[in-house]
Design a protein around this motif. Structure first.
Motif: not given
Length: 273
Positions: A1-18
């Motif tokens: 699952m991708p993740q990154g610091m967004m607005a100072g919060v460690e945020t995870h996300w799921t990717e769907f579709g192309r």
């Protein structure tokens, strides 16, 4: 699952579709980005989607208990939308609390939003401002949630919350680990109060919602709590150009329980925008 610091919060996300268009999906309270799977699967050829976990949800870091939660979530959404769009606006699709985040994003960063889908936004302040006579009935509907939060009995609050806003699953049939998780997340329900009940984001200031220029889809379940159509009445009055869709037989959790008509309505919006 991708993740990154967004607005100072460690945020995870799921990717769907192309698909050729970028879309940001914002889930409801007590869920996670993966809850969009049914809708996303049906839009996978049209959209490249990111469905992020809100603070305190899924695998994202918890809310700090101080920062205004809707505003923080909108900042995270803005960071993700700007990154995935690469300068181009994206389609924003939100459900429940996530829909209020999407609305706030459209107000604060309109250049990031190509179209806006609001599925049962729980912007209670709007309905109660427009129709104050709803207050007593709504207070009755939410009394058990409020009492549980006030007393610190978060298990009771979670049971009442899922009874009103869930998918119809009986509390006693929910596995105990999931019950505990829901109870542990009830501080997030309390934390959303300033935005949902008191309009902490100032979205009701005259002319703000009316200024939204992108295509808008308003969606609700035909069997949802009575406050929901009142909220959408208020948004529709301010955005008369918005499309409105009712999914008959569905309740508040329609993206999960009725993904096909939800995706169909979103697909129709995409064709128009």
């Amino acid at each position: 699952m991708p993740q990154g610091m967004m607005a100072g919060v460690e945020t995870h996300w799921t990717e769907f579709g192309r698909g050729p268009r970028g879309a940001l999906l914002i889930h409801c309270s007590l869920a996670h980005g993966g809850s969009w799977a049914g809708v996303a699967r049906r839009l996978s050829e049209r959209l490249a989607m990111r469905a992020f976990d809100l603070p305190g949800h899924g695998r994202s870091a918890d809310w700090d208990g101080e920062t205004e939660l809707q505003g923080l979530s909108a900042e995270i959404a803005a960071s993700l939308a700007a990154e995935m769009g690469g300068g181009a606006p994206v389609d924003v699709i939100g459900h429940s609390f996530g829909a209020t985040v999407g609305l706030r994003l459209a107000l604060e960063r309109p250049e990031l939003v190509r179209s806006l889908t609001l599925i049962e936004p729980v912007f209670f302040a709007l309905a109660l401002a427009d129709q104050p006579g709803l207050d007593a009935a709504f207070e009755g509907d939410t009394r058990a949630i409020t009492a549980g939060l006030a007393s610190g009995d978060h298990a009771a609050a979670a049971q009442a919350f899922t009874a009103l806003w869930g998918d119809g699953t009986e509390w006693d049939t929910i596995p105990e680990p999931q019950q505990r998780r829901l109870a542990d997340q009830m501080h997030l329900i309390a934390g959303s109060g300033p935005a949902l009940y008191e309009d902490a984001g100032g979205m009701l200031r005259p002319g703000r919602i009316e200024a939204i220029a992108c295509p808008v889809l308003l969606m609700e379940g035909g069997a949802s709590p009575a406050i929901i159509p009142a909220i959408l009445d208020g948004i529709a009055a301010r955005l008369p150009q918005a499309e409105r869709v009712v999914v008959e037989g569905a309740g508040h959790m329609l993206p999960i329980t009725h993904p096909e008509p939800v995706a169909e309505a979103i697909g129709a919006l995409l064709s128009r925008s």
